[in-house]
Motif scaffolding. Structure first.
Motif, short mmCIF file in Angstrom:
data_model
loop_
_atom_site.label_atom_id
_atom_site.label_comp_id
_atom_site.label_asym_id
_atom_site.label_seq_id
_atom_site.Cartn_x
_atom_site.Cartn_y
_atom_site.Cartn_z
N ILE A 27 -36.25 -11.90 -3.51
CA ILE A 27 -37.60 -12.37 -3.18
C ILE A 27 -37.97 -12.05 -1.73
O ILE A 27 -39.09 -11.61 -1.45
CB ILE A 27 -37.73 -13.87 -3.48
N ALA A 28 -37.06 -12.27 -0.80
CA ALA A 28 -37.38 -12.00 0.61
C ALA A 28 -37.74 -10.53 0.81
O ALA A 28 -38.71 -10.21 1.52
CB ALA A 28 -36.19 -12.38 1.50
N SER A 29 -36.98 -9.64 0.20
CA SER A 29 -37.25 -8.21 0.34
C SER A 29 -38.53 -7.81 -0.40
O SER A 29 -39.35 -7.04 0.12
CB SER A 29 -36.07 -7.41 -0.20
N ASP A 30 -38.71 -8.35 -1.61
CA ASP A 30 -39.89 -8.00 -2.40
C ASP A 30 -41.18 -8.43 -1.72
O ASP A 30 -42.17 -7.70 -1.70
CB ASP A 30 -39.79 -8.63 -3.79
N GLU A 76 -30.79 -17.68 -2.70
CA GLU A 76 -30.03 -16.73 -1.90
C GLU A 76 -30.79 -16.26 -0.66
O GLU A 76 -30.43 -15.26 -0.04
CB GLU A 76 -29.59 -15.54 -2.75
N LEU A 77 -31.82 -16.99 -0.28
CA LEU A 77 -32.54 -16.67 0.95
C LEU A 77 -31.65 -16.98 2.15
O LEU A 77 -30.86 -17.94 2.13
CB LEU A 77 -33.81 -17.52 1.03
N LEU A 84 -34.60 -17.33 9.57
CA LEU A 84 -35.76 -17.71 8.76
C LEU A 84 -37.05 -17.65 9.56
O LEU A 84 -38.07 -17.13 9.09
CB LEU A 84 -35.56 -19.13 8.21
N ARG A 85 -37.02 -18.18 10.77
CA ARG A 85 -38.22 -18.18 11.60
C ARG A 85 -38.64 -16.76 11.99
O ARG A 85 -39.83 -16.44 12.02
CB ARG A 85 -37.98 -19.05 12.83
N TYR A 86 -37.68 -15.92 12.27
CA TYR A 86 -37.96 -14.52 12.60
C TYR A 86 -38.58 -13.83 11.39
O TYR A 86 -39.58 -13.08 11.52
CB TYR A 86 -36.67 -13.84 13.01
N TYR A 87 -38.01 -14.07 10.21
CA TYR A 87 -38.54 -13.45 8.98
C TYR A 87 -39.96 -13.93 8.69
O TYR A 87 -40.84 -13.12 8.36
CB TYR A 87 -37.62 -13.79 7.81
N HIS A 264 -31.14 -6.90 7.03
CA HIS A 264 -30.48 -7.04 5.73
C HIS A 264 -31.39 -7.75 4.73
O HIS A 264 -31.47 -7.37 3.56
CB HIS A 264 -29.17 -7.82 5.90
N MET A 265 -32.10 -8.79 5.18
CA MET A 265 -33.00 -9.53 4.29
C MET A 265 -34.10 -8.66 3.72
O MET A 265 -34.48 -8.80 2.55
CB MET A 265 -33.68 -10.68 5.06
#
Length: 305
Positions: A27-30, A76-77, A84-87, A264-265
Protein backbone atom coordinates in the motif's frame (compact mmCIF):
# COMPACT_ATOMS: atom_id res chain seq x y z
CA UNK A 1 -2.95 -16.98 2.90
CA UNK A 2 -2.64 -13.62 1.22
CA UNK A 3 -2.28 -9.89 1.71
CA UNK A 4 -5.92 -8.87 1.89
CA UNK A 5 -6.83 -5.23 1.39
CA UNK A 6 -10.04 -3.22 1.11
CA UNK A 7 -10.09 0.00 -0.86
CA UNK A 8 -13.13 2.24 -0.39
CA UNK A 9 -14.22 5.02 -2.72
CA UNK A 10 -16.60 7.39 -0.95
CA UNK A 11 -18.88 9.69 -2.94
CA UNK A 12 -21.20 11.50 -0.55
CA UNK A 13 -23.03 8.76 1.35
CA UNK A 14 -22.17 6.08 -1.20
CA UNK A 15 -19.35 3.64 -0.50
CA UNK A 16 -17.87 1.43 -3.21
CA UNK A 17 -15.76 -1.33 -1.68
CA UNK A 18 -12.94 -2.89 -3.71
CA UNK A 19 -10.84 -5.89 -2.75
CA UNK A 20 -7.41 -7.25 -3.60
CA UNK A 21 -6.00 -10.44 -2.16
CA UNK A 22 -2.28 -9.82 -2.68
CA UNK A 23 -1.29 -6.15 -2.25
CA UNK A 24 -1.93 -5.08 1.35
CA UNK A 25 1.82 -5.20 1.91
CA UNK A 26 2.45 -2.76 -0.95
CA UNK A 27 0.00 0.00 0.00
CA UNK A 28 2.75 2.50 0.85
CA UNK A 29 4.42 1.96 -2.52
CA UNK A 30 1.17 1.85 -4.49
CA UNK A 31 -0.07 5.13 -3.00
CA UNK A 32 3.20 6.78 -3.91
CA UNK A 33 2.34 6.49 -7.61
CA UNK A 34 -0.17 9.28 -7.03
CA UNK A 35 -3.89 9.87 -7.44
CA UNK A 36 -4.62 8.92 -11.05
CA UNK A 37 -2.56 5.69 -11.23
CA UNK A 38 -3.91 4.55 -7.87
CA UNK A 39 -7.53 5.20 -8.86
CA UNK A 40 -6.99 3.30 -12.11
CA UNK A 41 -5.56 0.42 -10.11
CA UNK A 42 -8.55 0.36 -7.75
CA UNK A 43 -10.94 0.35 -10.71
CA UNK A 44 -9.51 -3.02 -11.76
CA UNK A 45 -9.99 -4.59 -8.34
CA UNK A 46 -12.95 -6.79 -7.44
CA UNK A 47 -16.01 -4.96 -6.08
CA UNK A 48 -17.41 -6.37 -2.83
CA UNK A 49 -20.67 -5.63 -0.99
CA UNK A 50 -19.14 -5.58 2.48
CA UNK A 51 -15.88 -4.74 4.21
CA UNK A 52 -13.85 -7.62 5.56
CA UNK A 53 -13.87 -8.22 9.28
CA UNK A 54 -10.77 -6.97 11.15
CA UNK A 55 -9.38 -10.45 11.73
CA UNK A 56 -8.68 -10.89 8.00
CA UNK A 57 -8.12 -7.34 6.80
CA UNK A 58 -4.38 -6.59 6.47
CA UNK A 59 -4.60 -3.21 4.81
CA UNK A 60 -7.17 -0.50 4.12
CA UNK A 61 -7.49 2.66 2.04
CA UNK A 62 -10.36 5.13 1.85
CA UNK A 63 -10.65 7.94 -0.68
CA UNK A 64 -13.36 10.51 0.06
CA UNK A 65 -13.72 12.12 -3.34
CA UNK A 66 -15.85 15.06 -2.20
CA UNK A 67 -13.63 15.94 0.74
CA UNK A 68 -10.38 15.08 -1.07
CA UNK A 69 -9.31 12.96 1.88
CA UNK A 70 -7.06 9.92 1.69
CA UNK A 71 -6.79 7.64 4.74
CA UNK A 72 -4.88 4.38 4.98
CA UNK A 73 -3.28 1.75 7.19
CA UNK A 74 -1.41 -1.50 6.61
CA UNK A 75 0.04 -4.16 8.88
CA UNK A 76 3.36 -4.11 7.06
CA UNK A 77 3.70 -0.34 6.89
CA UNK A 78 6.99 1.04 8.25
CA UNK A 79 6.44 1.50 12.00
CA UNK A 80 9.14 3.97 13.01
CA UNK A 81 7.78 7.44 13.72
CA UNK A 82 10.51 9.38 11.90
CA UNK A 83 10.10 7.30 8.74
CA UNK A 84 6.31 7.52 8.83
CA UNK A 85 6.44 11.30 9.13
CA UNK A 86 8.95 11.57 6.30
CA UNK A 87 6.77 9.34 4.10
CA UNK A 88 3.58 11.28 4.85
CA UNK A 89 5.30 14.56 4.02
CA UNK A 90 6.48 13.14 0.68
CA UNK A 91 3.11 11.52 -0.05
CA UNK A 92 1.34 14.89 0.22
CA UNK A 93 3.37 16.07 -2.76
CA UNK A 94 2.17 13.06 -4.76
CA UNK A 95 -1.46 13.85 -3.89
CA UNK A 96 -1.71 17.65 -4.27
CA UNK A 97 -4.94 19.09 -2.89
CA UNK A 98 -5.63 16.00 -0.76
CA UNK A 99 -5.64 15.66 3.03
CA UNK A 100 -3.50 12.64 3.93
CA UNK A 101 -4.21 10.61 7.06
CA UNK A 102 -2.34 7.61 8.41
CA UNK A 103 -5.02 5.65 10.30
CA UNK A 104 -2.77 4.45 13.11
CA UNK A 105 -5.58 2.81 15.06
CA UNK A 106 -6.80 1.03 11.95
CA UNK A 107 -10.55 0.53 11.67
CA UNK A 108 -11.21 2.57 14.82
CA UNK A 109 -9.76 5.56 12.97
CA UNK A 110 -11.38 4.54 9.68
CA UNK A 111 -14.94 4.29 11.00
CA UNK A 112 -15.59 8.06 11.27
CA UNK A 113 -14.33 8.52 7.70
CA UNK A 114 -16.56 5.73 6.42
CA UNK A 115 -19.62 7.22 8.11
CA UNK A 116 -20.99 3.78 9.00
CA UNK A 117 -21.26 1.70 12.17
CA UNK A 118 -18.45 -0.77 11.55
CA UNK A 119 -16.77 -1.45 14.91
CA UNK A 120 -19.81 -2.47 16.96
CA UNK A 121 -21.02 -4.85 14.25
CA UNK A 122 -17.93 -7.02 14.45
CA UNK A 123 -18.06 -10.26 16.49
CA UNK A 124 -16.44 -10.22 19.92
CA UNK A 125 -12.79 -11.20 19.90
CA UNK A 126 -11.61 -13.92 22.26
CA UNK A 127 -8.45 -13.23 24.22
CA UNK A 128 -6.53 -15.61 26.46
CA UNK A 129 -4.86 -14.59 29.70
CA UNK A 130 -1.39 -15.83 30.58
CA UNK A 131 -0.35 -17.64 33.75
CA UNK A 132 1.61 -15.61 36.35
CA UNK A 133 4.37 -18.24 36.31
CA UNK A 134 4.89 -17.63 32.60
CA UNK A 135 5.54 -13.96 33.33
CA UNK A 136 7.88 -14.58 36.24
CA UNK A 137 9.83 -17.35 34.46
CA UNK A 138 9.83 -15.64 31.07
CA UNK A 139 13.08 -16.74 29.35
CA UNK A 140 14.14 -13.65 27.44
CA UNK A 141 15.68 -14.40 24.05
CA UNK A 142 17.06 -12.36 21.18
CA UNK A 143 13.60 -11.44 19.87
CA UNK A 144 11.31 -10.32 22.71
CA UNK A 145 7.66 -9.64 21.93
CA UNK A 146 7.23 -6.39 23.85
CA UNK A 147 9.33 -3.48 25.02
CA UNK A 148 7.50 -1.92 27.96
CA UNK A 149 8.06 1.21 30.00
CA UNK A 150 6.46 1.73 33.39
CA UNK A 151 6.16 5.14 34.99
CA UNK A 152 5.51 4.94 38.71
CA UNK A 153 6.27 7.51 41.39
CA UNK A 154 7.73 9.70 38.62
CA UNK A 155 10.40 7.08 37.82
CA UNK A 156 10.78 5.11 34.59
CA UNK A 157 11.39 1.37 34.41
CA UNK A 158 12.28 -0.05 30.96
CA UNK A 159 12.42 -3.77 30.18
CA UNK A 160 11.49 -6.45 27.65
CA UNK A 161 9.36 -9.59 27.75
CA UNK A 162 8.37 -12.53 25.61
CA UNK A 163 4.81 -12.21 26.91
CA UNK A 164 2.64 -10.79 24.15
CA UNK A 165 1.09 -7.35 24.29
CA UNK A 166 -2.37 -8.93 24.26
CA UNK A 167 -1.45 -11.05 27.28
CA UNK A 168 -0.19 -8.04 29.22
CA UNK A 169 -3.40 -6.11 28.68
CA UNK A 170 -5.55 -9.19 29.33
CA UNK A 171 -3.85 -9.82 32.68
CA UNK A 172 -4.83 -6.44 34.09
CA UNK A 173 -3.15 -3.86 36.31
CA UNK A 174 -1.75 -6.50 38.69
CA UNK A 175 0.75 -7.42 36.00
CA UNK A 176 2.73 -4.24 36.73
CA UNK A 177 4.34 -5.77 39.83
CA UNK A 178 5.25 -8.93 37.87
CA UNK A 179 6.73 -6.96 34.98
CA UNK A 180 8.90 -5.00 37.37
CA UNK A 181 10.76 -8.24 38.19
CA UNK A 182 12.18 -8.25 34.65
CA UNK A 183 15.81 -7.15 34.10
CA UNK A 184 15.89 -3.40 33.49
CA UNK A 185 17.49 -1.97 30.33
CA UNK A 186 18.37 1.52 29.14
CA UNK A 187 15.86 3.50 27.09
CA UNK A 188 16.49 2.43 23.47
CA UNK A 189 16.84 4.92 20.65
CA UNK A 190 14.37 4.82 17.77
CA UNK A 191 15.18 1.91 15.51
CA UNK A 192 17.08 0.11 18.27
CA UNK A 193 14.15 -1.59 19.99
CA UNK A 194 14.34 -5.37 19.63
CA UNK A 195 10.59 -5.87 20.05
CA UNK A 196 8.00 -4.91 17.44
CA UNK A 197 5.32 -4.03 20.01
CA UNK A 198 5.80 -1.29 22.60
CA UNK A 199 3.73 -0.40 25.64
CA UNK A 200 3.89 2.51 28.06
CA UNK A 201 2.20 1.81 31.40
CA UNK A 202 1.67 5.09 33.21
CA UNK A 203 0.73 4.13 36.75
CA UNK A 204 0.98 7.74 37.92
CA UNK A 205 -1.56 9.00 35.39
CA UNK A 206 -3.55 5.76 34.95
CA UNK A 207 -2.95 5.42 31.23
CA UNK A 208 -1.80 2.75 28.79
CA UNK A 209 -0.22 3.83 25.51
CA UNK A 210 0.31 1.00 23.02
CA UNK A 211 2.29 1.25 19.81
CA UNK A 212 -0.05 -1.31 18.25
CA UNK A 213 -3.70 -1.70 17.28
CA UNK A 214 -5.53 -4.70 18.70
CA UNK A 215 -9.15 -4.85 17.66
CA UNK A 216 -11.64 -5.40 20.46
CA UNK A 217 -9.17 -5.75 23.32
CA UNK A 218 -10.20 -2.72 25.40
CA UNK A 219 -13.89 -3.53 25.11
CA UNK A 220 -13.14 -6.94 26.62
CA UNK A 221 -10.40 -6.02 29.09
CA UNK A 222 -10.96 -2.44 30.29
CA UNK A 223 -12.55 -3.76 33.49
CA UNK A 224 -9.15 -5.23 34.46
CA UNK A 225 -7.61 -1.76 34.38
CA UNK A 226 -10.01 0.28 36.57
CA UNK A 227 -9.58 4.04 36.20
CA UNK A 228 -7.13 3.55 33.30
CA UNK A 229 -7.54 4.79 29.75
CA UNK A 230 -5.97 3.28 26.63
CA UNK A 231 -4.36 5.15 23.75
CA UNK A 232 -3.67 2.69 20.96
CA UNK A 233 -2.31 2.82 17.42
CA UNK A 234 0.63 1.93 15.18
CA UNK A 235 2.13 5.37 15.75
CA UNK A 236 5.75 4.34 16.14
CA UNK A 237 7.97 4.07 19.19
CA UNK A 238 8.95 7.75 19.23
CA UNK A 239 5.33 8.93 18.98
CA UNK A 240 4.41 6.64 21.88
CA UNK A 241 7.06 8.33 24.01
CA UNK A 242 5.79 11.74 22.94
CA UNK A 243 2.24 10.77 23.94
CA UNK A 244 3.66 10.00 27.40
CA UNK A 245 5.48 13.38 27.51
CA UNK A 246 8.89 11.71 27.47
CA UNK A 247 11.63 13.86 25.86
CA UNK A 248 12.78 12.29 22.57
CA UNK A 249 15.54 14.67 21.49
CA UNK A 250 18.56 12.58 20.60
CA UNK A 251 16.54 9.36 20.23
CA UNK A 252 15.60 9.91 16.58
CA UNK A 253 16.84 7.73 13.73
CA UNK A 254 19.64 9.46 11.77
CA UNK A 255 18.34 11.25 8.66
CA UNK A 256 20.27 9.02 6.26
CA UNK A 257 18.65 5.93 7.80
CA UNK A 258 15.23 7.54 7.48
CA UNK A 259 15.87 8.19 3.80
CA UNK A 260 17.02 4.60 3.26
CA UNK A 261 13.85 3.27 4.88
CA UNK A 262 11.74 5.69 2.84
CA UNK A 263 13.36 4.52 -0.40
CA UNK A 264 12.54 0.93 0.55
CA UNK A 265 8.93 1.86 1.38
CA UNK A 266 8.30 3.58 -1.93
CA UNK A 267 10.15 1.22 -4.24
CA UNK A 268 7.75 -0.42 -6.73
CA UNK A 269 6.99 -3.93 -5.49
CA UNK A 270 6.17 -7.21 -7.12
CA UNK A 271 3.94 -9.36 -4.95
CA UNK A 272 3.37 -13.08 -4.76
CA UNK A 273 0.32 -13.98 -6.82
CA UNK A 274 -0.04 -17.76 -7.30
CA UNK A 275 -2.64 -17.34 -10.04
CA UNK A 276 -1.39 -20.08 -12.31
CA UNK A 277 -0.91 -22.55 -9.47
CA UNK A 278 -4.36 -21.93 -7.99
CA UNK A 279 -6.02 -22.13 -11.39
CA UNK A 280 -4.21 -25.38 -12.09
CA UNK A 281 -5.14 -26.93 -8.73
CA UNK A 282 -8.73 -25.72 -8.37
CA UNK A 283 -10.18 -24.76 -11.70
CA UNK A 284 -12.92 -27.01 -12.98
CA UNK A 285 -14.73 -26.81 -16.31
CA UNK A 286 -17.01 -23.78 -16.32
CA UNK A 287 -15.29 -22.16 -13.32
CA UNK A 288 -13.75 -18.73 -13.77
CA UNK A 289 -11.08 -17.63 -11.31
CA UNK A 290 -9.81 -14.09 -11.77
CA UNK A 291 -6.93 -12.22 -10.17
CA UNK A 292 -5.91 -8.69 -10.95
CA UNK A 293 -2.55 -8.45 -12.68
CA UNK A 294 0.05 -8.14 -9.87
CA UNK A 295 2.29 -6.17 -12.27
CA UNK A 296 -0.34 -3.45 -12.87
CA UNK A 297 1.95 -0.66 -11.75
CA UNK A 298 4.74 -1.89 -14.01
CA UNK A 299 2.85 -0.06 -16.78
CA UNK A 300 3.19 3.25 -14.98
CA UNK A 301 6.08 5.53 -15.88
CA UNK A 302 9.06 5.52 -13.48
CA UNK A 303 8.50 7.81 -10.53
CA UNK A 304 10.51 10.76 -9.39
CA UNK A 305 11.00 11.39 -5.63
Amino acid sequence: MGQRANYVIKNGDQLTIHYHHWRANTIASDLYFGEKPFLRYISECTVREELMDPIWMEGFVILDMAEKLLGFWAWELENETSVLRYYLSALKKKWPGWQIMHLANEMYDAEPLLGIDYVSQQPATKFECTDPADIINDPLGDYPNVLFIIRQNEKLFVAETNITLESIICYGKDIVALLETRPAISMPAEGQTRALDHLFIDVDNKQLIANASIFGIWKMMAHKWPEYTLKMGRMGYLAMLEEANIPTIGLEIPKEKVQEAFAHMTAPRETYDPTDLINHLTKEPGTKIEFINPHFFDKVSPRKP
